[in-house]
Structures are given as C-alpha cells and as structure tokens.
Write a protein that holds these residues in place. Structure first.
Motif: not given
Lengths: 157, 562
Positions: A43-47, A56-62
């Motif tokens: 959805x891109x809301x976390x960009x 998209x920050x929901x799908x990248x590990x810290x």
C-alpha cells in the motif's frame, strides 16, 4: 545495538535485527508519521527515504538499515514552522489533497523521490511511480498536486 | 471600533442582557444545548452547546463528529463562520464534552451511522469553499502530525496483536504455548471476545508470536462449513420463493397493453471496508481512588456514545466512569461504528490494570473479520410502453435478496432483537421518480457479519445491484429498432439527453448517477475508487428481451454516447 540516522539525528536501537524498520520507527523511536497499512509493501503508507531512495519501511529489516540515513515525513519540512513546508507539502495543501489523510505521508514521500529523478513527470510517470493505495480515492487530486509541486520546484511562485 | 454581531451577543450573555436570553429561550427546546455546556473557560461565553466566543474575538465551534476524510471539522466551522460573519482565521474548533445534544439521532432512530443525503449542491459548495479557505486540517495531514488511533502513544503503552476465530461467530476456549512460556517482550496472552490477543512491548513481536508460538482451541461459529457456492444457491432459491420482508410500491402501473419487458439479474459479493488505517483501539483502566476505577478509550471511531456504552458494559462500569477520546480516523466507511475492537481492548486492559493497551489488527485480520457489505442478488424489471410514437418507461420492479445491516447492527452492538427488516433508507427513497415502482425485499439469514457501508443504503441491500447500473444498462438497450435511452433518462425531473452521440449534457437536470458518470468520463484515465462497483456491477448473463429473444442485451454499466 543498531545505529542509524533518522531525520538527521543519530539514533541507537536495541531491536531484533529482523524487526521491520516501520515498527522500529513507530515503537522504538516514536516516529509515527510512516503508517502501517498492509505489512506486505503493497500500500505504500509506510514509505520513507533511505539514502534518498523511497522504500516501503514495513518490508525492510532494521538490520539492513544500519549506518544509513532515514528520512520520514516528519523530517521532510526541516525545522517546520511557518513557511517551512516542502514544495510537495505546499502543493498538497493548495490542492486540498488529503481526505482522511492516513495514506498521504507515503504519497508525499514517494512524490518527493519521483520529482528528484523526474522534475517534470507526465501523468503516466505519476501513475507508474505512485502506486500507493488511497482508500478515499484522492488519486486525481494527487496527480494535480504532483504537477503543481513540479511547478513550484521549477521556480513558479 | 465597529459594533459587531459577535460583540453584541457576547455582551448580551456576559452582561446578562436581553439578547442572549432571548436567543436562548427561542431555542431551548431543540438540540442546541445549554450555554455552559461547551467546556467554558473564564474568557469565553457560550452561545449554546455548539458555539462559544472568546474575549479575543475568536469563535470556537464544537465538532462532535468523527473526522475521517469527509472534512467535517472544516465544513461545520465554515458554516458557523459564514453565519456569524467571522473571518476564517478567527475560527477554532474543539471537541465538546459527551452530551446527548451531540449525538447522532439517526443512529438511534433507524440504525444509520450518518445521513445518506449528502449528494449534490451542498457537497459541491463545500468543496468550493474548502478550496478558497483551506481545510483546518491541511498542515497536520501533510506533515505526519495528525494523530490517528494507531498513533496514540501513552506512558507505559503495551501493544496487543489479535487472532480472531477462524469461523464467524466463533471464539477461543483455551491456548497452548509451544515453547512452554512467553518470550521476552510478550507479557500476556488474553482470550478476548471473538479471539485471542498477545500483549507486549512490540506489536510486531506479539503478532509474530501468535503466528509461531501459540496453539489455540477454537469454539466454532454456527456455520463452520459455509462457502460462497452454498450461499449463492441459497440466495437463488430465496429470489424465486422467498417471502418478502417488505414490499413497497409507488406510482401507478401502466394500463397499456403494449408493454415490453426488460429484465436483468445482478449480484454483488461481500466486500470488506478495508479502511487504510487497520482496526485499533487503546484502553486503560485505572484505580483513581480505593475501589473506584476509571476507563479511558482512545479510538478512531464513528460513534463515541456507542463505544462508551460497549466499553462500560465490557468493564462492568457505569458510563460516567468511561471517557472516549476520538482520534482522527484513517477511513471509517461504517466499519468504525462497530464495537468489536473496543470490547477486545477493554478485555486486554482489564487483564493488565493500570497499563494502556493498544489493540491493533493486522490487515489480514481486518479483511477476514470485517462486517461486510452484504452480498446481494437482485432481479430488475423495466416495463416499456410501446403504444406511442416513442418508447415510454412505464414502471420498474425489483426483487432482491440480502442480509440486513439494519437488523444485525443493533443486535450485535447493543443487544436489540433483530426485526427481520431490510436496509431501510433505499427502500423508502428510490432515487428516481419512476412512473411506477415496486420493491420486494427478502431478508436472508446467515452468520456472516454485515455492516454499514459509507453511503449506507444506496450502495447496498436494496440499492445495490442498483438503480444506477440498471438504468444505464437498460438505456443502452433497444426495443426493436428503437433505442431505450431517451425514455429511461427522461424519467428524472424532465432531464433530457439532447443527443445520443453528443457530449453536450444538461447536468443540472439530470439524475445523480448520470451527473456522476459524466464527470467521471471527463477525467479520462482517472483511477476508480476501490469500492468495486466497476467490477461487480454487471448483470449476470444476458439481458432478457422477451419480445426479441435473439437480440443481445445492452452493454452493462455504459451509457451510449457519453
């Protein structure tokens, strides 16, 4: 400990390395502008920007962001205050884009990144680059605002 | 200094003069509320429960409505500014206290969360004014500063992830931890209404824990084997043989014997609301003095009154001991009038007294456990009078099968018995002035939870598979060599379609859906919303032309020449 730079500030995070950046921002660093919408990079809301690239920050590990520079919607307008808005944020307000507003931080971050590589995007460029989801259906207003932001960045008043 | 209307009023009230008193007596019996109701500060004078004026000449407007993208804070403030001849920069908005005058009467009277009558001129004016003035929310919503429910942060906040029962109406009865204990960061597992929650310092960790480390024993709901095929078969049978719960007729049926009939059957699937902000609610229960507890709720919701009632019942407290803070809503669409999240959040808060707990559903839970827009099956019939030189629409009839949110909503939220009634509003108000109209509404039972959808009745149940698409479809057809379009389109307040092929249209006189379509066509390439109408509003199979069996039906969902 993972070290990263968030909106210009060096931050230390004590989190599991596989924890997504989105949740580190929201839970560990109290940066809540990036939104949780789907959790699967759809959805891109976390960009956010990582080293200037929209991610998209929901799908990248810290753990994969260690040592890197992260900019969120909160860091876009710099110090903020009167007149401190980014051209894209100005264009968004002028065009009354947000309805519920939940997805807009993601759209705005994606737009800023788009205009860096394509200062004068066509409608097609916009549709291709901004494949975020807006449940209120603000897509046509977003397109108008992107053109307006491009004009502002190009020197229009 | 000029003597303004505001100064006269503030002077009147503060000085005890006649003006405020007169104003007050004239209005006491309606829903304005007392002039001390609206959290008055020493520098403020209240006109009533909705508007107060500060000594610095600012006007403060009460906005007790959920802001979820419809711009209600801006719109209500603009109306007051206009009425009081105030400048836009003098206007501020504030949440009023909880009081009966702020309640949405509709939801109590007939179960509708908001009025469906919001189309047309008023909306257009509001957009125009917002463009001139700038929404009061603009800056917050473009800088990430707007606080949605999911953004609520409180000292000591815990997060709860939830798994709801895999079958509708089911519940968790027991659970087993595969690793034998709780991992670091997860503090408690709580059985909540309809499911199970893991509470901890990280939502992400708690959610993963539920996936990987918890085995749950479920109590199945009433229809654990339900599937779509069975449901459609059930509906198809009801469409033929079901007893209508309601039959509505208006106008007079044609006496002409030269009538040709056009029918089509539509079906609409269940749809999940899927607001962008996943479902969430934060609750905290505190003992403020020995033996006395207070419950606070922070929630993106469409009915604080209902949330307070559900929270009080879940906690065994009086409503006076519960405070509901309504945040911005990342979309509502009717989903956020439901009380399932508040019940789960209160249950978690009771299990962890003193700690604020934010319950958040994953997107997967949201899609699987929505209160869906009802699936519906509807058969439409148009009678066309062929006796004159041009075709005339003589009447329209519809027979439909659907579950009723009007029935289910009060039952699951406040425990009222179901009335077996179809969705009310569209039944009462067909959107077109048909010469004759007949509706037979059959209400289907079933364990699938159904709920309100943003335009309420016109987009579901009675309205769905609806008038707009059917008219467009019928208008695209022909009877013999004669196109139906003119006779169909002219039914609405004399609107005319001047040229079938031309694009010149008299928008003002046309039916709402036609205006909408025309506008949509004028922005080619615009993406459709995600409601799914575009995909689902197609008749099932072909239109049946009783007098011309060989002829193909019209093109679904398209008006010719537009």
């Amino acid at each position: 400990m993972i070290l990263l730079t968030v909106n210009g500030q060096a931050r230390q995070v004590d989190a599991e390395p596989d924890k997504p950046l989105l949740w580190v921002l929201r839970e560990d660093l109290n940066v809540v502008g990036p939104k949780f919408g789907c959790g699967v990079a759809a959805c891109g809301a976390c960009t956010v920007h990582i080293e200037g690239q929209p991610v998209r920050s929901c799908a990248i590990a810290v753990g994969d962001v260690g040592g890197k520079s992260v900019i969120t919607i909160e860091g876009l307008s710099g110090s903020g205050g009167e007149g401190g808005l980014h051209a894209v944020q100005r264009a968004w307000i002028e065009n009354q884009v947000p309805q519920c507003g939940y997805c807009q931080p993601g759209f705005i971050m994606a737009t800023v990144a788009l205009l860096k590589v394509k200062p004068k995007p066509s409608d097609q460029d916009i549709d291709d680059a901004l494949n975020n989801i807006c449940r209120c259906g603000t897509y046509s207003a977003i397109r108008r605002a992107v053109h307006r932001a491009a004009a502002i960045l190009g020197g229009a008043p | 200094m000029t003597f303004t209307r505001r100064k006269a009023i503030i002077g009147g009230i503060v000085g005890g003069g006649f003006l405020g008193v007169g104003f007050w007596f004239a209005r006491e019996r309606d829903r304005l509320g007392g002039r001390t109701l609206f959290n008055l500060k020493p520098s403020e004078a209240g006109l009533n429960g909705w508007v107060k004026i500060n000594r610095d000449d600012s006007v403060i407007v009460a906005v007790p409505r959920a802001e979820m993208g419809q711009g209600v804070q801006t719109a209500l403030a603009m109306l007051v500014a206009e009425e009081m001849e105030a400048r836009w920069d003098q206007i501020r908005i504030e949440d009023p206290p909880e009081d009966g005058v702020y309640r949405n009467i509709d939801i109590l009277v007939d179960g509708l969360p908001f009025s469906p009558e919001e189309a047309g001129t008023v909306v257009d004016v509001a957009h125009w004014m917002a463009g001139k003035l700038g929404g009061v929310l603009g800056v917050k919503k473009v800088t990430g500063a707007a606080t949605f429910g999911i953004d609520v942060r409180l000292p000591g906040l815990l997060y709860a992830a939830v798994r709801n029962a895999p079958t509708f109406g089911g519940s968790a009865t027991a659970f087993n931890l595969k690793q034998g204990g709780l991992p670091e960061g997860v503090e408690k597992v709580v059985i909540v209404p309809g499911g199970i929650a893991a509470v901890g310092k990280s939502w992400w960790r708690a959610n993963k824990f539920l996936d990987e480390e918890v085995e749950v024993q479920w109590h199945a709901g009433p229809e654990p084997k339900l599937d779509s095929t069975t449901l459609w078969e059930r509906y198809a049978q009801l469409l033929e043989t079901g007893e209508p719960a309601l039959t509505r007729t208006s106008g007079n049926e044609s006496k002409s014997e030269k009538v040709q009939t056009l029918t089509a059957t539509y079906r609409a699937p269940y749809l999940a609301h899927a607001p962008m902000e996943p479902m969430n609610c934060t609750a905290q229960i505190r003992e403020h003095e020995a033996g006395k507890r207070r419950l606070e709720i922070w929630m993106p919701n469409q009915s604080p009154t209902l949330m307070r009632l559900a929270a009080a019942n879940a906690a065994g407290l009086s409503q006076a001991e519960v405070t509901v803070h309504t945040t911005f809503l990342g979309g509502g669409f009717g989903r956020r009038a439901e009380v399932d999240l508040v019940r789960q959040a209160v249950t978690c808060a009771l299990a962890l007294p003193g700690r604020p707990v934010q319950v958040l559903w994953s997107r997967e839970e949201d899609i699987r456990h929505d209160v869906y827009r009802p699936m519906a099956l509807a058969r439409w019939r148009a009678d066309l009078d062929t006796s004159g030189p041009s075709l005339k629409l003589a009447g329209v009839a519809k027979r439909q099968v659907a579950q009723s949110p009007t029935d289910q909503f009060p039952a699951r939220t406040i425990g009222l018995p179901a009335q077996g009634k179809p969705e009310g509003n569209a039944v009462e108000n067909p959107p077109y002035a048909f010469p004759a109209y007949r509706l037979d509404a059959i209400v289907a039972d079933g364990s699938v939870p159904v709920g309100f959808w943003r335009s309420v009745a016109p987009s579901q149940g009675a309205g769905y598979g609806g008038e707009g698409s059917w008219l467009g479809h019928a208008a695209a057809g022909r009877v013999g060599a004669r196109p139906c379009v003119a006779s169909i389109v002219r039914i609405d307040r004399g609107a005319s379609l001047r040229s079938r092929r031309g694009r010149r249209q008299d928008l003002a006189g046309e039916a709402r859906h036609l205006r909408h379509r025309l506008r949509a066509r004028r922005q080619p390439g615009d993406r459709a919303g995600t409601d799914g109408e575009r995909h689902y509003l197609r008749p099932v199979g072909r239109t049946l032309w009783r007098d011309h069996p060989g002829r193909r039906g019209g093109r679904a969902g398209q008006l010719p020449g537009l």
